[in-house]
Scaffold this active site. Sequence first.
Site, PDB file in Angstrom:
ATOM      1  N   GLY A 167      36.566 -34.488   3.697  1.00  0.00           N
ATOM      2  CA  GLY A 167      36.917 -34.940   5.431  1.00  0.00           C
ATOM      3  C   GLY A 167      36.207 -34.732   6.151  1.00  0.00           C
TER       4      GLY A 167
ATOM      5  N   SER B 169      40.308 -42.519  -3.717  1.00  0.00           N
ATOM      6  CA  SER B 169      40.919 -42.030  -2.452  1.00  0.00           C
ATOM      7  C   SER B 169      39.944 -41.393  -1.514  1.00  0.00           C
ATOM      8  CB  SER B 169      42.869 -41.135  -2.988  1.00  0.00           C
ATOM      9  OG  SER B 169      41.477 -39.927  -3.454  1.00  0.00           O
ATOM     10  N   ASN B 170      39.222 -40.961  -2.204  1.00  0.00           N
ATOM     11  CA  ASN B 170      37.942 -40.105  -1.341  1.00  0.00           C
ATOM     12  C   ASN B 170      37.847 -41.119  -0.211  1.00  0.00           C
ATOM     13  OD1 ASN B 170      36.859 -38.569  -3.430  1.00  0.00           O
ATOM     14  ND2 ASN B 170      38.826 -37.880  -2.444  1.00  0.00           N
ATOM     15  N   LEU B 171      37.586 -42.502  -0.047  1.00  0.00           N
ATOM     16  CA  LEU B 171      36.716 -42.882   0.148  1.00  0.00           C
ATOM     17  C   LEU B 171      37.135 -43.654   1.768  1.00  0.00           C
ATOM     18  CD1 LEU B 171      36.041 -45.143  -2.573  1.00  0.00           C
ATOM     19  CD2 LEU B 171      34.576 -43.695  -1.698  1.00  0.00           C
TER      20      LEU B 171
ATOM     21  N   LYS C 161      30.119 -35.243  -6.130  1.00  0.00           N
ATOM     22  CA  LYS C 161      29.277 -35.954  -4.636  1.00  0.00           C
ATOM     23  C   LYS C 161      28.624 -34.711  -4.329  1.00  0.00           C
ATOM     24  CE  LYS C 161      34.604 -35.579  -2.651  1.00  0.00           C
ATOM     25  NZ  LYS C 161      35.927 -35.001  -2.757  1.00  0.00           N
TER      26      LYS C 161
ATOM     27  N   ASP D  57      39.925 -27.712   1.719  1.00  0.00           N
ATOM     28  CA  ASP D  57      40.620 -27.631   2.074  1.00  0.00           C
ATOM     29  C   ASP D  57      41.984 -26.867   1.030  1.00  0.00           C
ATOM     30  OD1 ASP D  57      40.209 -28.031  -0.781  1.00  0.00           O
ATOM     31  OD2 ASP D  57      41.112 -30.040  -0.852  1.00  0.00           O
TER      32      ASP D  57
ATOM     33  N   CYS E 288      45.521 -32.372   3.158  1.00  0.00           N
ATOM     34  CA  CYS E 288      45.410 -34.039   3.255  1.00  0.00           C
ATOM     35  C   CYS E 288      46.260 -34.527   1.882  1.00  0.00           C
ATOM     36  CB  CYS E 288      44.096 -33.732   3.435  1.00  0.00           C
ATOM     37  SG  CYS E 288      43.702 -33.341   4.734  1.00  0.00           S
TER      38      CYS E 288
ATOM     39  N   CYS F 198      48.855 -35.449 -25.815  1.00  0.00           N
ATOM     40  CA  CYS F 198      47.538 -35.186 -27.365  1.00  0.00           C
ATOM     41  C   CYS F 198      48.565 -34.322 -28.263  1.00  0.00           C
ATOM     42  CB  CYS F 198      46.364 -35.663 -26.166  1.00  0.00           C
ATOM     43  SG  CYS F 198      45.664 -33.628 -25.823  1.00  0.00           S
TER      44      CYS F 198
END
Lengths: 79, 367
Positions: free
Chosen positions: B39, B67-69, B84, B128, B187, B328
Amino acid sequence: MAKKITIQLFGSLVDLTKSSTLELDEVNDTNALKEKLISIFPSLATKEFAIAIDQKIIHSNTVINAQTEIALLPPFSGG
Amino acid sequence: MTNQDIHTRFDRQIILPEFGFEAQQKLLNAKVLLVGLGGLGCPALQYLVAAGIGKLGIIDGDRVSISNLHRQLLFSSCDIGKMKVDVAFEKLKNIHPHTQIDVYPFFLEKSIVIELIQQYDVVLDCTDRFSARYLINDVCVLLHKPFVYGALYQYQGQVAVFNHGEIRTTLRDLFPTQPKKADYSSCNEAGTLGMVAGTIGTLQALECVKLITQQKGLLYNTLLTYDMMYHQLSKLQISPRSEKMTFLQADILGCNYDDECEVKTQKEDLDPLEFLTKINQGNALLIDVRNPDELPVWNEHIHLQIPLSALTSSIHLIDKTKNVLLFCHAGIRSKEALECLKDQYGYEHVYHLKGGLIKWMAEKQPI
């Protein structure tokens, strides 16, 4: 009547105390302030926070009075 | 780039009082390393490229997730799952073609950090987590590099320029030791609005440009805190602690910055006992991500069988409101499935059995 001091809180400390400002009876210095705060909010004991007195971050015990601007600042990590 | 080209492109900032052509040339010669494309990093990067920074290094080991957008406007829905740094490079390379963008597709690590920061004049800390922040701080002190710090908590943000000027203060003058788990709130946990992150990231880019062009009013030895809910700005003065903290290369390499990363992984990587506890807590959706023919066959708890390769095509079977518990054979495919559900589909309550059924059997847990 005892004089009051006003403390401004930032970040996660607002969640902890449920308020962005606190009003407490006057104490003499920042060590006494810390003790008083921890007695009211025991979970503060494990929180790290800086204290700003009159807009300066302090590193040692500092005298305060009813006119002093006090702010408590926890670390922010979000990005 | 000719002088005429520079004048034409950057006219609106060159004509600013106390800026001028000389300041623009400083930007064109500057080398900036931006750590973290979240962010804060996305808006900071866009402005720095546009302002004409000569060389920009961008480092982030993360992939774009849904969830970043809402706050990282460099990325679009079609970028989900891509690195990214690669997406950022593609989008920014044409803004100012003369800016050299160096891409580092990994997280900042002790093994590379000194060599990396040495190549740049200024670092932007847009990370972050405290582990990265303290690593950047200590290496910048070691190498005498200024860095622009930015951080968020919900509606509040902080900006400061550290390790610059005659009296150099750092993050350790504010908080001498890396905060512990109790203070940790990213965040992802505390929440944030895109506009809050965007404002603070933009202020970081601003301070970076002011630093390079030697403008007045730079936030060094000062922490700016901005509460955007009530629009309250506080400028707090920072002074050096009496005990001066010096950092040798060996101290940095020997220091454990990773406490929080461990805390983070512990939350989703569960030991057999933690996994069993999670099953018993209820609201669990257990999924075996092995292929159907793999042994041992297991049928004591109700579970779905969705091989890792079929995860995407079976996504509609996985209820987002449940605690999704993946397992697994050895914990590798379940971890991969966990990353996929979190990053590509935005699942929040997803866990996996660390070490898989091998570890489970070895610890003789009655599954």
